[in-house]
Enzyme design. Sequence first.
Site, PDB file in Angstrom:
ATOM      1  N   CYS A  77       0.982  -1.252   0.301  1.00 28.74           N
ATOM      2  CA  CYS A  77      -0.104   0.140  -0.176  1.00 28.74           C
ATOM      3  C   CYS A  77       0.377   1.468   0.227  1.00 28.74           C
ATOM      4  O   CYS A  77       1.732   1.647   0.694  1.00 28.74           O
ATOM      5  CB  CYS A  77      -1.269   0.177   0.717  1.00 28.74           C
ATOM      6  SG  CYS A  77      -1.729   1.235   1.981  1.00 28.74           S
ATOM      7  N   CYS A  80       0.401   3.889   2.699  1.00 32.51           N
ATOM      8  CA  CYS A  80       1.121   3.102   4.221  1.00 32.51           C
ATOM      9  C   CYS A  80       2.163   3.329   4.206  1.00 32.51           C
ATOM     10  O   CYS A  80       2.864   3.742   5.200  1.00 32.51           O
ATOM     11  CB  CYS A  80       0.673   2.241   4.348  1.00 32.51           C
ATOM     12  SG  CYS A  80      -0.686   1.082   4.153  1.00 32.51           S
TER      13      CYS A  80
END
Length: 157
Positions: A77, A80
């Site tokens: 991600c 993230c």
Amino acid sequence: MVSFDFDDKGIVVPCPSCGQKNRLSYQRLGDPVKCGKCKHELAPPNQPIEMKSSADFDRLIAQSSLPVVVDYWAPWCGPCRMVAPELEKVAARQAGKVVVVKVNTDVLQDLGQRFGIRSIPTLAVFGGGRELTRAAGARPAEMIEAMIDQAAGSLHR
Ligand SMILES: [Zn+2]
């Protein structure tokens, strides 16, 4: 990000001076602790801690004397990765006042499901054994700290 062992009563951390493993009790996480062997002062966790099991997570949440900031994330991600250094700042600046943990939702899928995490990153603040607030999406350290303050304030009202 660091990886510590957890047991029934606390977080098990190695002494930086002599290597002896010491337990930081969940119920006294903000208190100063000295190494049982060499008496070196053990600093409270000042980096995000990677959770290895949902049982550890449940024990920490249920017993922690400090608010726990949870970062639900996964390695693939992109956002993230943007929020990771911000959480490191929060963990360093708020050491002894909050505990920052990371939950890899690919590894601990049951936690993601149980808490209904639909997008990552999602940041949540737990206190007093329950979730106080959450927000989806990356954000700077200052905003994460504001979230913690607000959540901790609601706990004491
Ligand atoms: Zn020691």
